[in-house]
Design a protein around this motif. Structure first.
Motif, short mmCIF file in Angstrom:
data_model
loop_
_atom_site.label_atom_id
_atom_site.label_comp_id
_atom_site.label_asym_id
_atom_site.label_seq_id
_atom_site.Cartn_x
_atom_site.Cartn_y
_atom_site.Cartn_z
N ARG A 174 0.82 -1.22 0.00
CA ARG A 174 0.00 0.00 0.00
C ARG A 174 0.85 1.26 0.00
NH1 ARG A 174 -3.95 -1.62 4.97
NH2 ARG A 174 -5.45 -2.89 3.81
N SER A 175 2.15 1.11 0.09
CA SER A 175 3.02 2.29 0.20
C SER A 175 3.40 2.81 -1.18
CB SER A 175 4.28 1.93 0.97
OG SER A 175 5.18 1.24 0.12
N GLN A 176 4.11 3.92 -1.19
CA GLN A 176 4.55 4.52 -2.44
C GLN A 176 6.01 4.19 -2.73
OE1 GLN A 176 3.30 8.55 -3.19
NE2 GLN A 176 1.80 8.46 -1.56
N VAL A 177 6.54 3.17 -2.03
CA VAL A 177 7.94 2.79 -2.26
C VAL A 177 8.02 1.29 -2.57
CG1 VAL A 177 9.02 4.59 -0.87
CG2 VAL A 177 8.24 2.50 0.23
N LYS A 178 9.12 0.89 -3.21
CA LYS A 178 9.35 -0.52 -3.50
C LYS A 178 9.81 -1.21 -2.21
CE LYS A 178 11.79 -3.05 -7.14
NZ LYS A 178 12.84 -2.87 -8.17
N VAL A 179 9.23 -2.38 -1.91
CA VAL A 179 9.56 -3.04 -0.65
C VAL A 179 9.93 -4.50 -0.88
CG1 VAL A 179 8.02 -1.57 0.71
CG2 VAL A 179 7.17 -3.73 -0.20
N GLN A 180 10.63 -5.05 0.08
CA GLN A 180 10.94 -6.48 0.08
C GLN A 180 10.34 -7.07 1.35
OE1 GLN A 180 15.09 -7.36 0.48
NE2 GLN A 180 14.85 -9.46 -0.26
N VAL A 181 9.42 -8.02 1.18
CA VAL A 181 8.81 -8.69 2.34
C VAL A 181 9.70 -9.88 2.69
CG1 VAL A 181 6.73 -9.75 3.25
CG2 VAL A 181 6.55 -8.04 1.44
N THR A 182 10.12 -9.93 3.95
CA THR A 182 11.07 -10.99 4.31
C THR A 182 10.51 -12.00 5.31
OG1 THR A 182 12.01 -9.54 5.99
CG2 THR A 182 13.12 -9.59 3.86
N LEU A 206 7.08 -17.57 8.45
CA LEU A 206 7.76 -18.04 7.25
C LEU A 206 8.75 -17.00 6.74
CD1 LEU A 206 4.57 -19.25 5.38
CD2 LEU A 206 6.15 -20.68 6.66
N PRO A 207 10.00 -17.40 6.55
CA PRO A 207 10.92 -16.50 5.88
C PRO A 207 10.60 -16.51 4.37
CG PRO A 207 12.02 -18.55 6.42
CD PRO A 207 10.61 -18.69 6.89
N LEU A 208 10.73 -15.40 3.72
CA LEU A 208 10.43 -15.37 2.29
C LEU A 208 11.15 -14.19 1.66
CD1 LEU A 208 7.17 -13.60 1.56
CD2 LEU A 208 7.54 -14.35 3.88
N ASN A 209 10.97 -14.06 0.38
CA ASN A 209 11.62 -12.97 -0.31
C ASN A 209 10.75 -12.55 -1.48
OD1 ASN A 209 13.23 -11.20 -1.61
ND2 ASN A 209 14.83 -12.68 -2.17
N ILE A 210 9.85 -11.61 -1.19
CA ILE A 210 8.96 -11.11 -2.26
C ILE A 210 9.22 -9.62 -2.42
CG2 ILE A 210 6.56 -10.52 -2.78
CD1 ILE A 210 5.69 -13.16 -1.96
N VAL A 211 9.50 -9.20 -3.63
CA VAL A 211 9.71 -7.78 -3.91
C VAL A 211 8.46 -7.22 -4.56
CG1 VAL A 211 11.07 -6.13 -5.24
CG2 VAL A 211 12.21 -8.06 -4.12
N LEU A 212 7.95 -6.14 -3.98
CA LEU A 212 6.72 -5.53 -4.49
C LEU A 212 6.94 -4.06 -4.79
CD1 LEU A 212 4.18 -6.94 -1.88
CD2 LEU A 212 4.36 -7.67 -4.26
N THR A 233 0.55 -6.01 -6.00
CA THR A 233 0.18 -7.18 -5.21
C THR A 233 1.03 -8.38 -5.63
OG1 THR A 233 -1.52 -7.73 -6.82
CG2 THR A 233 -2.22 -6.49 -4.90
N GLY A 234 1.13 -9.35 -4.76
CA GLY A 234 1.86 -10.57 -5.08
C GLY A 234 1.29 -11.71 -4.26
N ARG A 235 1.59 -12.97 -4.66
CA ARG A 235 1.08 -14.09 -3.87
C ARG A 235 2.16 -15.15 -3.69
NH1 ARG A 235 -1.75 -18.05 -7.31
NH2 ARG A 235 -3.42 -18.32 -5.82
N LEU A 236 1.96 -15.92 -2.62
CA LEU A 236 2.95 -16.90 -2.25
C LEU A 236 2.25 -18.21 -1.92
CD1 LEU A 236 5.95 -17.42 -1.03
CD2 LEU A 236 4.85 -16.89 1.15
N VAL A 237 2.72 -19.30 -2.56
CA VAL A 237 2.25 -20.63 -2.17
C VAL A 237 3.22 -21.12 -1.10
CG1 VAL A 237 1.71 -22.97 -2.95
CG2 VAL A 237 1.38 -21.02 -4.50
N THR A 238 2.71 -21.32 0.12
CA THR A 238 3.61 -21.39 1.26
C THR A 238 4.27 -22.75 1.48
OG1 THR A 238 1.79 -21.99 2.69
CG2 THR A 238 2.33 -19.65 2.54
N GLY A 239 3.63 -23.81 1.00
CA GLY A 239 4.15 -25.13 1.36
C GLY A 239 3.47 -25.68 2.61
#
Ligand SMILES: [Zn+2]
Length: 527
Positions: free
Chosen positions: A463-471, A489-495, A500-506
């Protein structure tokens, strides 16, 4: 595919309580002060829930900022202000609410306009005074505005607006600072831009003429004035459409109604052509100076600096006391990075008129560019005390950050980030940089669900106005609010901003009727 049945979207706990508080605050207000009252002007019964004390408070609170946002007061000719105010008081005294704390000021704007705020706070623009011929026409304008205030037209607008706000809160949008005053304090711009209804315009003309007559004015001026407005409205000149006619639409119906109404009053009365011409001689003489100033502003926008300077100098030659013209010279210099020289001009502007926020803002911005941090802070704070603006908040945030005052910087950035302007978006980015590491859930929304095979899937929205990495994200399985199990869960999604993005968690869940998945971003960083 996400199977949504049996699954609830996780909501951040931050937002939900806020929206509910907004609903309760609004309902509380309605229950507490709703009542039936007699309109002080028309004598009719009406439902009211803004009391007279609140009307006065709303006017007091919004009057000065609204003036600032429209050019500030015209201060070159104080005698003219005294004259307009004296005419205003002659009418206010004979109105149906003589005890309101009326004020009458002239705004330094060439746009022909006049407005009234609840509690009797009235302005008339320099640009409208130039269009009037005599004191009786001035009285017709002011009397009309007095009725808008006295008959509670603005207050009724607030009452409608408040209901609207409550409705908005009711569907779940959080209204920040949603105490009564918080809601009302945002009404300044709405108050002066609101379009009055046809009935309220006729009512203001009708009682306005009564006040004119009581004060000894010739009420036929209300007819000639309305005729003039109808004629001008056919020309569809932008300044009129944006000014006077936006809030007070003229019409043949109003001309006719005034013609009928004037038959009820004694013939004759004061016209005051000579007095008016004498009182307005300085603004009429300096009309060309302000036109030249407008052209200078245009030239500056197009970066034609030498043309802009010529227009500024021409304006000063006609009216040497106008601070706006000095400030324009400052702006022309600042736009060419000549900030030292610009400061001299801003200083002169402030000596000529120390009451207008823009001069301090411009001064502070130039001081900031020169690295004069303490001076910049002083100027920007002064500017904000007159009218809070996104750029002043943004630069104060930058100064705070440099001095390690993180909390104060956050406050300034947050205030600026509300604005859709360039400065607002710069502030929003800074805010995200500061806050995201501590409060990632505030900037990155997430929700979890499972597909038909029971695989847990998490969706993210930046929702922000900057590029982020969800860890890192926390996923919980709950039943009736009780946590049955959870995984971080540790992860690495760049948004990118807004994406928006999605993750299949396992992870997998056995589908149960009463089970819910909840997720929350626990770590992220700004890229
Ligand atoms: Zn009106």
């Amino acid at each position: 595919m996400l199977q949504m049945s049996g699954n609830r979207v996780a909501k951040e706990p931050v937002f939900l309580p806020l929206s509910w508080r907004a609903v309760f605050a609004s309902l509380g207000l309605l229950l507490l002060i709703e009542g039936c009252a007699v309109n002080p002007v028309t004598g009719s019964n009406e439902l009211t829930f803004v009391s007279e004390a609140e009307e006065i408070q709303i006017g007091r609170k919004n009057y000065l900022p609204a003036q600032q946002s429209q050019g500030g007061q015209y201060r070159v000719d104080q005698d003219l202000t005294a004259y307009v105010s004296a005419v205003g008081w002659q009418l206010a005294r004979v109105s149906d609410r003589p005890n309101l704390p009326y004020e009458f000021v002239i705004l330094n704007s060439s746009v022909p306009n006049a407005w009234a705020m609840p509690g009797g706070k009235i302005v008339i623009n320099r640009g409208l005074l130039l269009e009037l011929d005599n004191e009786a026409e001035l009285a017709a304008v002011i009397a009309h505005e007095i009725v808008h205030a006295a008959a509670r037209h603005g207050a009724k607008g607030i009452e409608r607006g408040l209901l609207l706000q409550a409705g908005v809160a009711g569907i779940g949008i959080a209204v920040p600072n949603s105490s009564v005053v918080g809601l009302l304090s945002n009404t300044g711009a709405q108050l002066i831009n609101q379009q009055y209804g046809r009935g309220q315009e006729l009512e203001s003309d009708y009682y306005g003429m009564l006040y004119m007559s009581r004060a000894g004015y010739d009420t036929s001026a209300a007819i000639s004035l309305q005729e003039k407005f109808v004629k001008l409205s056919k020309g569809r000149k932008q300044s009129w459409l944006e000014g006077m006619f936006a809030s007070h639409p003229p019409s043949e119906e109003r001309v006719q109604a005034n013609r009928e109404r004037t038959k009820q009053f004694p013939i004759g009365g004061k016209i005051g052509r000579d007095e008016y011409q004498r009182a307005t001689s300085r603004i009429r003489k300096s009309k060309e100076a302000y036109k030249s100033y407008d052209k200078g502003q245009e030239a500056l926008k197009e970066k034609r600096f030498s043309a802009a300077s010529k227009f500024a100098n021409r304006a000063i030659a006609i009216e040497p006391d106008e601070a706006l013209f000095s400030a324009l010279k400052g702006d022309i210099l600042a736009a060419q990075n000549k900030n030292r020289a610009a400061l001299d001009q801003y200083k002169k502007a402030i000596q000529q008129n120390s009451h207008f926020f823009a001069f301090y803002l411009q001064q502070g911005t130039a001081q900031y560019a020169l690295g004069l941090q303490q001076q910049a802070r002083g100027s920007l704070e002064k500017s904000n005390s007159l009218l809070p603006t996104p750029p002043a908040h943004y630069f104060l945030g930058e100064l705070d950050l440099k001095e390690g005052k993180r909390d104060s910087a956050v406050k300034h950035y947050r205030a600026a980030s509300v604005s859709k302007s360039e400065m607002g978006s710069k502030a929003a980015k800074q805010l995200a940089r500061l806050e995201l590491p501590d409060e990632p859930g505030r900037y990155i929304a997430s929700r979890a669900g499972w597909d038909s095979a029971g695989r847990v899937i998490v969706q993210f929205q930046n929702r922000s106005q900057v590029k982020v990495q969800v860890t890192s994200v926390l996923v919980q399985l709950t039943r009736n609010g009780r946590v049955l199990g959870e995984e971080t869960l540790p992860l690495n999604i760049v948004l990118s901003a807004g994406k928006t993005g999605r993750l299949v968690t396992g992870l997998e869940v056995k589908q149960g009727e009463s089970e819910r998945l909840v997720s929350r971003v626990v770590a992220a960083k700004v890229l």
